[in-house]
Design an enzyme around this catalytic site. Structure first.
Site, PDB file in Angstrom:
ATOM      1  N   TRP A 328      55.719 -25.014   3.228  1.00 16.75           N
ATOM      2  CA  TRP A 328      55.199 -25.483   4.516  1.00 16.75           C
ATOM      3  C   TRP A 328      56.100 -26.542   5.148  1.00 16.75           C
ATOM      4  O   TRP A 328      56.128 -26.681   6.372  1.00 16.75           O
ATOM      5  CB  TRP A 328      53.777 -26.021   4.361  1.00 16.75           C
ATOM      6  CG  TRP A 328      52.809 -24.895   4.219  1.00 16.75           C
ATOM      7  CD1 TRP A 328      52.195 -24.498   3.077  1.00 16.75           C
ATOM      8  CD2 TRP A 328      52.395 -23.980   5.230  1.00 16.75           C
ATOM      9  NE1 TRP A 328      51.413 -23.400   3.315  1.00 16.75           N
ATOM     10  CE2 TRP A 328      51.516 -23.051   4.634  1.00 16.75           C
ATOM     11  CE3 TRP A 328      52.667 -23.833   6.589  1.00 16.75           C
ATOM     12  CZ2 TRP A 328      50.910 -22.007   5.336  1.00 16.75           C
ATOM     13  CZ3 TRP A 328      52.067 -22.795   7.295  1.00 16.75           C
ATOM     14  CH2 TRP A 328      51.208 -21.908   6.666  1.00 16.75           C
ATOM     15  N   ASN A 330      59.348 -26.489   5.023  1.00 19.75           N
ATOM     16  CA  ASN A 330      60.705 -26.008   5.276  1.00 19.75           C
ATOM     17  C   ASN A 330      60.822 -24.746   6.105  1.00 19.75           C
ATOM     18  O   ASN A 330      61.921 -24.390   6.496  1.00 19.75           O
ATOM     19  CB  ASN A 330      61.431 -25.784   3.936  1.00 19.75           C
ATOM     20  CG  ASN A 330      61.766 -27.091   3.277  1.00 19.75           C
ATOM     21  OD1 ASN A 330      62.718 -27.749   3.648  1.00 19.75           O
ATOM     22  ND2 ASN A 330      60.952 -27.498   2.318  1.00 19.75           N
ATOM     23  N   ASN A 332      59.299 -24.071   9.071  1.00 14.84           N
ATOM     24  CA  ASN A 332      59.240 -24.320  10.510  1.00 14.84           C
ATOM     25  C   ASN A 332      59.614 -25.785  10.734  1.00 14.84           C
ATOM     26  O   ASN A 332      58.751 -26.649  10.812  1.00 14.84           O
ATOM     27  CB  ASN A 332      57.825 -24.028  10.999  1.00 14.84           C
ATOM     28  CG  ASN A 332      57.687 -24.140  12.493  1.00 14.84           C
ATOM     29  OD1 ASN A 332      58.508 -24.791  13.147  1.00 14.84           O
ATOM     30  ND2 ASN A 332      56.673 -23.537  13.049  1.00 14.84           N
ATOM     31  N   HIS A 336      57.487 -29.225  11.604  1.00 13.68           N
ATOM     32  CA  HIS A 336      57.471 -30.156  10.469  1.00 13.68           C
ATOM     33  C   HIS A 336      57.996 -31.534  10.898  1.00 13.68           C
ATOM     34  O   HIS A 336      57.413 -32.567  10.573  1.00 13.68           O
ATOM     35  CB  HIS A 336      58.319 -29.599   9.339  1.00 13.68           C
ATOM     36  CG  HIS A 336      58.472 -30.536   8.189  1.00 13.68           C
ATOM     37  ND1 HIS A 336      57.426 -30.844   7.345  1.00 13.68           N
ATOM     38  CD2 HIS A 336      59.525 -31.254   7.739  1.00 13.68           C
ATOM     39  CE1 HIS A 336      57.833 -31.697   6.441  1.00 13.68           C
ATOM     40  NE2 HIS A 336      59.108 -31.969   6.651  1.00 13.68           N
ATOM     41  N   HIS A 369      46.191 -23.329  14.558  1.00 17.98           N
ATOM     42  CA  HIS A 369      46.185 -21.910  14.185  1.00 17.98           C
ATOM     43  C   HIS A 369      44.924 -21.237  14.737  1.00 17.98           C
ATOM     44  O   HIS A 369      44.984 -20.150  15.299  1.00 17.98           O
ATOM     45  CB  HIS A 369      46.241 -21.756  12.660  1.00 17.98           C
ATOM     46  CG  HIS A 369      47.628 -21.760  12.106  1.00 17.98           C
ATOM     47  ND1 HIS A 369      48.306 -22.907  11.776  1.00 17.98           N
ATOM     48  CD2 HIS A 369      48.491 -20.750  11.841  1.00 17.98           C
ATOM     49  CE1 HIS A 369      49.505 -22.602  11.322  1.00 17.98           C
ATOM     50  NE2 HIS A 369      49.651 -21.305  11.350  1.00 17.98           N
TER      51      HIS A 369
END
Lengths: 449, 449
Positions: A328, A330, A332, A336, A369
């Site tokens: 998670w 790395n 996006n 991040h 989301h």
């Protein structure tokens, strides 16, 4: 023994075996698989070429881009998604003018924060309300419009933060100056290198704002690192990838599988449910991978090259990640980076516990989301939200029990299996909702076409 | 600028972008894609699990191995391929007894060479004749039997060479001993390490011969490197891979594509021919890759672990190969080693030019490819032979014009496209031959099922 053999001249019996492991065994420690990446590219190019040829033979050329644009210009109100995107400029301008007022001190910091609060709230609520009320809005159009507004929201939040930090620095500097009267200005101290650098109130221009809006990053900076020139071959390669990969977003081949999945799910036939799920997992995952490459490598690099934007770290090596957290953090990097800079670190500075802050980041991510899925489908089911929240116990489990290649395999597994579960949940509910409304037995086409 | 920001305490405006390339860009020089390999394994396991479940739901358990064995024992003559494989023991024994005679000097070197010549010729001709004459022989059975005989041929050739070298060394040693009478024996010179080593005539046992016959190598040695113990978890993992991957050799999904390809090939409709070819390329290549992993990694490592055979280098990193030569020298190490040791180097020692020797190796390889395809299909067309010979100009072209990732992509391309061309050629000819014999318009099932 081998030396003796060579001393005899004619014969050449030297040992030709030695104790060693196969390269693909994990014991060998070998990890250079650059060739497999090339293989993926070649396979993708070939299968696309075939698909293109097949469609050309079967249907001829179908989509005429000029016709699409002229259709939009003739009747824009039946194309609500592009209209929404164009309307987002109003909010961008609102942010810019608020900042200009703040920079000259016409309004107080409190008023500025209040104006931003209104502006950012409307940015999230206005498109949601439009998507929910306008009947001509398709699901794909809704996702696109909400995606654009989410990006604008994150960018303007960063814009607000950075400009506030700049004002704080200016104030601190002014205080220092009034005390000592001897501090040299920043641009002089840094010398020639700082010559072209933009300083605080000078950045509040339309040009700077729109550069940031189109730049492939969510974190605002007054001076982005810039590449020295536009490499034309690089640009053309990325453009070619962008164009040729779009043909892979044809979800049509998933539709029969999804439709066939409905019956086992209604009957709760477990072994058939698993079979359908696995059948759906492969195309779904393939589309996700193509989307990843298309968006994070081809498109973002294309835009960055065009804008001479220097920082191309849009993803790191998530494919090797051995924990869920690493994945998670790395896959996006723009999001991040934003979360770290504008959400996680400010929370830590306010004394929030590290684990609480991490959970809060997942919570915000889960909210977005859900926002991007539920509103376009006009159906509130929290599956996406729960899918994101399920990452926390999963991360704990993988970090606790699995190491190395097993951890990596678990990451892939959760990616490949997790997504289609959520997709099937939504489609199932959508199907149940719409078939009960229609009271008919006919299988409706799911909305994701 | 960043330092000034941190000096103000409350705000934390540090630059969060830096000039860098994306990892997937070739300019980044990044090459660790171990995770992608794990991805391939996970995808394979998942798709196999789905297929297994689907077959179980549709058909139940079909194949009963005990039933297959009892069927064979009841009527062995209707199973010609296993009979042929069992018969190969006669030729192995013939080689062993020839060597025993040679070691004690009962027959001369010339007689030994002649006996070997007869034995090796019969090893190639006898199964070929059987496959061509026995009507109950299937194509798959024929390929299997001829494959086993080819392996036995190469192994016995190596056995002959190594034993002859040993005799030459013995003779040279005897000559030295008769001259000086002071040379210590080999085993004493090497001390304790050489304690368990087998020396020349002591290797001519049934046990040693059959160890070599089952060992995953084509090059004979008196003392193979041995692993210290059988790792049970490693063995079980390889066994699991072997069993689960066999389900991927279901060529049935290629059959409709091949059948649909026949019409464009007869009509010489070029764009449709290309489209069919590309459609066939993907499953064909997938089956080849699975076969590679199944045979060269799972099966060979399984056998090697069981026999405590130490040298596990059955392949090298051919997936990264940037030239065609590198690919051919690294994808099949047992055959490559054999060619180098028993064919290429002896030729160089006889003063043959390097390029002529390389071409000769390709020629022999092409001969065996043709041997393994034409005879089971009972159809002599030289497509496999020409496919192998086409590698020489291809190698020249790639080596001359393409470098780095482009060379690698060309290697993949030739692998993905080259094979289905040959497959389609054979199937086309098979189809034309059989449909002209039957004089009917019905599409026959190709033989590769």
């Amino acid at each position: 023994w081998g030396d003796q053999a060579s001393s005899t001249g004619g014969s050449e019996y030297t040992s030709c075996h030695s104790l060693q492991e196969s390269l693909l065994s994990s014991a060998s420690g070998y990890s250079n698989y650059r060739g497999i990446l090339n293989w993926c590219v070649v396979m993708l190019v070939l299968s696309n070429a075939r698909l293109f040829l097949e469609n050309l033979i079967k249907y001829g050329i179908l989509v005429d881009p000029i016709q699409v644009i002229s259709l939009f210009l003739k009747d824009p109100y039946s194309w609500p998604a592009p209209c929404l995107v164009i309307a987002s400029n109003a909010f961008i301008m609102a942010a810019l003018y608020t900042e200009r007022r703040l920079s000259v001190g016409t309004i107080s910091e409190a008023t500025g924060t209040f104006l931003y609060f209104i502006n950012l709230s409307v940015i999230l609520c206005f498109p949601a309300a439009t998507v929910l009320t306008v009947t001509s809005m398709t699901s794909v159009g809704g996702v696109f419009a909400l995606g654009v507004y989410t990006i604008v929201f994150l960018k303007l939040y960063s814009y607000m933060d950075v400009n506030r930090w700049c004002r704080e620095i200016r104030k601190a500097k002014a205080r220092t100056l009034s005390r000592s009267h001897s501090c040299p200005s920043v641009s002089r101290a840094n010398g020639a290198a700082a010559h072209a650098l933009v300083t605080y109130p000078g950045n509040l221009t339309h040009r700077d704002m729109y550069y940031f809006m189109f730049a492939p990053t969510l974190c605002y900076e007054l001076n982005f690192p810039r590449s020295s020139r536009i490499r034309k071959r690089f640009l053309l390669r990325r453009l070619f990838e962008m164009v040729s990969l779009t043909s892979d977003f044809h979800f049509r081949w998933m539709v029969p599988t999804i439709q066939n999945s409905m019956k086992p799910f209604q009957d709760m036939d477990f072994s058939r449910m698993v079979e359908r799920l696995l059948k759906l997992a492969v195309p779904n995952h393939f589309i996700w991978l193509v989307f990843f490459y298309w968006f994070f490598h081809s498109s973002m690099n294309f835009v960055a090259e065009l804008m001479q934007f220097g920082d191309r770290e849009f993803y790191r090596d998530w494919w090797n990640s051995e924990t869920v957290t690493y994945f998670w953090a790395n896959w996006n990097i723009p999001v991040h980076k934003w979360c770290l800079r504008h959400f996680y670190k400010p929370m830590l500075q306010r004394g929030v516990n590290k684990w609480v802050a991490q959970t809060a980041v997942f919570l915000v991510s889960a909210f977005f989301h859900e926002y991007l899925v539920s509103i376009p489908l006009k159906m509130f089911r929290l599956w996406a939200f729960m899918g994101m929240m399920a990452q926390i116990p999963l991360a704990w489990f993988v970090g606790r029990f699995l190491r190395g290649n097993y951890g990596n395999a678990a990451m892939w597994m959760s990616l490949i299996i997790g997504q289609p579960i959520a997709v099937l949940m939504y489609v199932h509910d959508y199907y149940v909702l719409h078939s009960s409304q229609a009271q008919g037995g006919d299988v409706r086409t799911p909305p994701s076409v």
